[in-house]
Scaffold this motif. Structure first.
Motif, PDB file in Angstrom:
ATOM      1  N   MET A  73       0.710  -1.437   0.023  1.00  9.76           N
ATOM      2  CA  MET A  73      -0.085  -0.537  -0.189  1.00  9.76           C
ATOM      3  C   MET A  73       1.175   1.013  -0.098  1.00  9.76           C
ATOM      4  O   MET A  73       2.004   1.579  -0.006  1.00  9.76           O
ATOM      5  CB  MET A  73      -0.758   0.300   1.562  1.00  9.76           C
ATOM      6  N   VAL A  74       0.737   2.541  -0.587  1.00 10.77           N
ATOM      7  CA  VAL A  74       1.134   3.629  -0.622  1.00 10.77           C
ATOM      8  C   VAL A  74       0.070   4.348   0.425  1.00 10.77           C
ATOM      9  O   VAL A  74      -1.284   4.335  -0.614  1.00 10.77           O
ATOM     10  CB  VAL A  74       1.249   4.507  -1.342  1.00 10.77           C
ATOM     11  N   TRP A  75      -0.010   5.121   1.143  1.00 12.49           N
ATOM     12  CA  TRP A  75       0.033   5.796   2.168  1.00 12.49           C
ATOM     13  C   TRP A  75       0.099   7.560   2.148  1.00 12.49           C
ATOM     14  O   TRP A  75       0.803   7.355   1.790  1.00 12.49           O
ATOM     15  CB  TRP A  75      -0.783   5.415   3.463  1.00 12.49           C
ATOM     16  N   GLU A  76      -0.989   8.322   2.119  1.00  6.15           N
ATOM     17  CA  GLU A  76      -0.532   9.491   2.240  1.00  6.15           C
ATOM     18  C   GLU A  76      -1.196   9.949   3.003  1.00  6.15           C
ATOM     19  O   GLU A  76      -2.158  10.263   3.367  1.00  6.15           O
ATOM     20  CB  GLU A  76      -1.326   9.877   0.188  1.00  6.15           C
ATOM     21  N   GLY A  77      -0.295  11.487   3.609  1.00  7.51           N
ATOM     22  CA  GLY A  77      -1.544  12.908   4.047  1.00  7.51           C
ATOM     23  C   GLY A  77       0.184  13.337   5.202  1.00  7.51           C
ATOM     24  O   GLY A  77       0.924  12.444   4.459  1.00  7.51           O
ATOM     25  N   GLU A  78      -0.585  14.125   5.994  1.00  6.81           N
ATOM     26  CA  GLU A  78       0.361  14.916   7.080  1.00  6.81           C
ATOM     27  C   GLU A  78       1.457  13.842   7.592  1.00  6.81           C
ATOM     28  O   GLU A  78       0.342  13.504   8.912  1.00  6.81           O
ATOM     29  CB  GLU A  78      -0.187  16.306   7.684  1.00  6.81           C
ATOM     30  N   ASN A  79       2.450  14.164   7.464  1.00  9.31           N
ATOM     31  CA  ASN A  79       3.581  13.549   8.927  1.00  9.31           C
ATOM     32  C   ASN A  79       2.577  11.915   8.956  1.00  9.31           C
ATOM     33  O   ASN A  79       3.096  11.188   9.662  1.00  9.31           O
ATOM     34  CB  ASN A  79       3.415  13.733  10.199  1.00  9.31           C
ATOM     35  N   VAL A  80       2.703  11.243   7.521  1.00 10.74           N
ATOM     36  CA  VAL A  80       2.554  10.008   7.294  1.00 10.74           C
ATOM     37  C   VAL A  80       3.199   8.846   8.065  1.00 10.74           C
ATOM     38  O   VAL A  80       2.840   7.806   8.373  1.00 10.74           O
ATOM     39  CB  VAL A  80       1.640   9.361   6.275  1.00 10.74           C
ATOM     40  N   ILE A  81       4.268   9.588   7.602  1.00  7.20           N
ATOM     41  CA  ILE A  81       5.631   8.157   7.402  1.00  7.20           C
ATOM     42  C   ILE A  81       5.922   7.934   8.814  1.00  7.20           C
ATOM     43  O   ILE A  81       5.885   6.708   9.511  1.00  7.20           O
ATOM     44  CB  ILE A  81       7.178   8.865   7.156  1.00  7.20           C
ATOM     45  N   SER A  82       5.812   9.026   9.938  1.00  9.60           N
ATOM     46  CA  SER A  82       5.996   8.660  10.992  1.00  9.60           C
ATOM     47  C   SER A  82       4.394   8.512  12.050  1.00  9.60           C
ATOM     48  O   SER A  82       5.002   7.528  12.496  1.00  9.60           O
ATOM     49  CB  SER A  82       6.814  10.386  12.149  1.00  9.60           C
ATOM     50  N   THR A  83       3.778   9.350  11.781  1.00  6.00           N
ATOM     51  CA  THR A  83       2.348   8.823  12.467  1.00  6.00           C
ATOM     52  C   THR A  83       2.444   7.208  12.137  1.00  6.00           C
ATOM     53  O   THR A  83       1.479   6.166  13.568  1.00  6.00           O
ATOM     54  CB  THR A  83       1.979   9.658  11.917  1.00  6.00           C
ATOM     55  N   ALA A  84       2.660   6.382  10.922  1.00  7.28           N
ATOM     56  CA  ALA A  84       2.317   5.391  10.556  1.00  7.28           C
ATOM     57  C   ALA A  84       2.816   4.821  11.307  1.00  7.28           C
ATOM     58  O   ALA A  84       2.316   3.220  12.172  1.00  7.28           O
ATOM     59  CB  ALA A  84       2.514   5.188   9.084  1.00  7.28           C
ATOM     60  N   ARG A  85       4.474   4.770  12.210  1.00 10.57           N
ATOM     61  CA  ARG A  85       5.634   4.213  12.711  1.00 10.57           C
ATOM     62  C   ARG A  85       5.560   3.963  13.480  1.00 10.57           C
ATOM     63  O   ARG A  85       4.763   2.804  14.414  1.00 10.57           O
ATOM     64  CB  ARG A  85       7.133   4.706  12.512  1.00 10.57           C
ATOM     65  N   THR A  86       4.012   5.075  14.089  1.00  6.39           N
ATOM     66  CA  THR A  86       3.397   5.196  15.976  1.00  6.39           C
ATOM     67  C   THR A  86       2.674   3.903  15.968  1.00  6.39           C
ATOM     68  O   THR A  86       2.527   3.419  16.823  1.00  6.39           O
ATOM     69  CB  THR A  86       3.484   6.617  16.133  1.00  6.39           C
ATOM     70  N   MET A  87       1.743   4.172  14.838  1.00  7.82           N
ATOM     71  CA  MET A  87       0.366   2.892  14.874  1.00  7.82           C
ATOM     72  C   MET A  87       0.913   2.041  14.676  1.00  7.82           C
ATOM     73  O   MET A  87       0.650   1.035  15.113  1.00  7.82           O
ATOM     74  CB  MET A  87      -0.212   3.237  13.583  1.00  7.82           C
ATOM     75  N   MET A  88       1.901   1.555  13.563  1.00 12.52           N
ATOM     76  CA  MET A  88       2.940   0.077  14.592  1.00 12.52           C
ATOM     77  C   MET A  88       2.765  -0.679  15.319  1.00 12.52           C
ATOM     78  O   MET A  88       2.865  -1.157  15.047  1.00 12.52           O
ATOM     79  CB  MET A  88       3.710  -0.076  12.711  1.00 12.52           C
ATOM     80  N   GLY A  89       3.995   0.677  16.097  1.00 15.55           N
ATOM     81  CA  GLY A  89       4.252   0.322  17.496  1.00 15.55           C
ATOM     82  C   GLY A  89       5.712  -0.446  17.018  1.00 15.55           C
ATOM     83  O   GLY A  89       5.988  -0.272  16.537  1.00 15.55           O
ATOM     84  N   PRO A  98       0.184  -1.658  23.306  1.00  9.58           N
ATOM     85  CA  PRO A  98      -1.245  -1.911  23.154  1.00  9.58           C
ATOM     86  C   PRO A  98      -2.032  -1.023  22.521  1.00  9.58           C
ATOM     87  O   PRO A  98      -1.687   0.331  23.173  1.00  9.58           O
ATOM     88  CB  PRO A  98      -1.719  -2.463  24.516  1.00  9.58           C
ATOM     89  N   GLY A  99      -2.773  -1.517  21.223  1.00 16.20           N
ATOM     90  CA  GLY A  99      -3.284  -0.055  20.597  1.00 16.20           C
ATOM     91  C   GLY A  99      -2.956  -0.233  19.129  1.00 16.20           C
ATOM     92  O   GLY A  99      -3.267   0.521  18.369  1.00 16.20           O
ATOM     93  N   THR A 100      -1.680  -0.377  19.301  1.00 15.34           N
ATOM     94  CA  THR A 100      -0.213  -0.370  18.631  1.00 15.34           C
ATOM     95  C   THR A 100      -0.756  -1.144  17.017  1.00 15.34           C
ATOM     96  O   THR A 100      -1.391  -2.685  18.210  1.00 15.34           O
ATOM     97  CB  THR A 100       1.032   0.074  18.501  1.00 15.34           C
ATOM     98  N   ILE A 101      -0.458  -1.767  16.534  1.00 12.49           N
ATOM     99  CA  ILE A 101      -0.628  -2.728  15.278  1.00 12.49           C
ATOM    100  C   ILE A 101      -0.234  -4.275  15.494  1.00 12.49           C
ATOM    101  O   ILE A 101      -0.185  -4.659  16.143  1.00 12.49           O
ATOM    102  CB  ILE A 101      -0.463  -2.540  13.698  1.00 12.49           C
ATOM    103  N   ARG A 102       1.328  -3.954  15.839  1.00  9.18           N
ATOM    104  CA  ARG A 102       1.861  -5.124  16.508  1.00  9.18           C
ATOM    105  C   ARG A 102       1.645  -5.086  17.503  1.00  9.18           C
ATOM    106  O   ARG A 102       2.364  -6.337  18.478  1.00  9.18           O
ATOM    107  CB  ARG A 102       3.551  -4.259  16.331  1.00  9.18           C
ATOM    108  N   GLY A 103       1.465  -4.316  18.111  1.00 12.30           N
ATOM    109  CA  GLY A 103       0.623  -4.623  20.541  1.00 12.30           C
ATOM    110  C   GLY A 103      -0.447  -5.604  20.914  1.00 12.30           C
ATOM    111  O   GLY A 103      -0.414  -5.727  21.276  1.00 12.30           O
ATOM    112  N   ASP A 104      -1.311  -4.934  18.960  1.00 16.29           N
ATOM    113  CA  ASP A 104      -3.089  -5.748  19.504  1.00 16.29           C
ATOM    114  C   ASP A 104      -2.403  -7.017  19.049  1.00 16.29           C
ATOM    115  O   ASP A 104      -3.452  -8.127  19.150  1.00 16.29           O
ATOM    116  CB  ASP A 104      -3.376  -5.487  18.868  1.00 16.29           C
ATOM    117  N   PHE A 105      -1.513  -7.195  17.923  1.00 16.63           N
ATOM    118  CA  PHE A 105      -2.203  -8.370  16.786  1.00 16.63           C
ATOM    119  C   PHE A 105      -0.576  -9.171  16.660  1.00 16.63           C
ATOM    120  O   PHE A 105      -0.622 -10.500  16.255  1.00 16.63           O
ATOM    121  CB  PHE A 105      -2.404  -8.115  15.632  1.00 16.63           C
ATOM    122  N   GLY A 106       0.836  -9.440  16.766  1.00 20.88           N
ATOM    123  CA  GLY A 106       2.049  -9.524  16.876  1.00 20.88           C
ATOM    124  C   GLY A 106       2.460 -10.378  17.749  1.00 20.88           C
ATOM    125  O   GLY A 106       1.643  -9.820  19.232  1.00 20.88           O
TER     126      GLY A 106
END
Ligand code: RTP
Ligand code: MG
Length: 147
Positions: A73-89, A98-106
């Motif tokens: 996927m390619v995603w676009e948005g303000e600060n998307v690079i670092s915010t996506a990393r935060t959301m990934m965990g 907990p609450g991050t993708i890796r924290g919740d599913f990995g």
């Protein structure tokens, strides 16, 4: 507008997490620019992970990422690079909040559900590895002034 390369790894695809992961980035307010289910070749995997060539886990990493389809996927948005990393965990799901993708599913570091570019240079390089320009959509959402 900033863009990043995100990839649901084979474990995420096989565990039926594509919808869950896409939904998180949609709800956050980012814009999906391109996406496809694809099987990564050994050559593409080695190019993508070239920075880890000397690491002891390189062989396993390439074997895993080529073991089944990924959702690129390619995603676009303000600060998307670092915010996506935060959301990934954190890289290791055991350390990911907990609450991050890796924290919740990995559980394991090798099977940590998702990849995300770590800098603007990586994003540019990785988007070009996985997508042709004609697969990327330039559009503005009517609500984009709000997020
Ligand atoms: P990614 O590139 O996948 O988004 O992950 P990352 O930046 O958080 O982590 P990175 O240091 O770039 O490592 C790339 C991927 O290699 C696997 N890894 N395995 N066996 C190990 O000790 C080990 N360490 C890293 C992980 O799947 C990591 O995402
Ligand atoms: Mg990385």
């Amino acid at each position: 507008m900033e863009r990043t390369y995100l990839m649901i790894k084979p474990d995420g695809v096989q565990r039926n997490l594509i919808g869950e992961v896409v939904s998180r980035f949609e709800k956050k307010g980012f814009t999906l620019v391109g996406a496809k289910l694809m099987t990564v070749t050994k050559e593409i995997a080695e190019t993508h992970y070239a920075e880890h060539k000397e690491r002891p886990f390189f062989g396993e990493l390439v074997d895993f990422i080529t073991s089944g389809p990924v959702f690129a996927m390619v995603w676009e948005g303000e600060n998307v690079i670092s915010t996506a990393r935060t959301m990934m965990g954190s890289t290791n799901p055991a350390d990911a909040a907990p609450g991050t993708i890796r924290g919740d599913f990995g559980v394991q570091v090798a099977m940590n559900v998702i990849h995300g570019s770590d800098s603007p240079e990586s994003a540019k390089r990785e988007i070009a590895i996985f997508f042709n320009e004609n697969e990327l959509n330039n559009y503005e959402k009517a609500v984009s002034k709000w997020v």
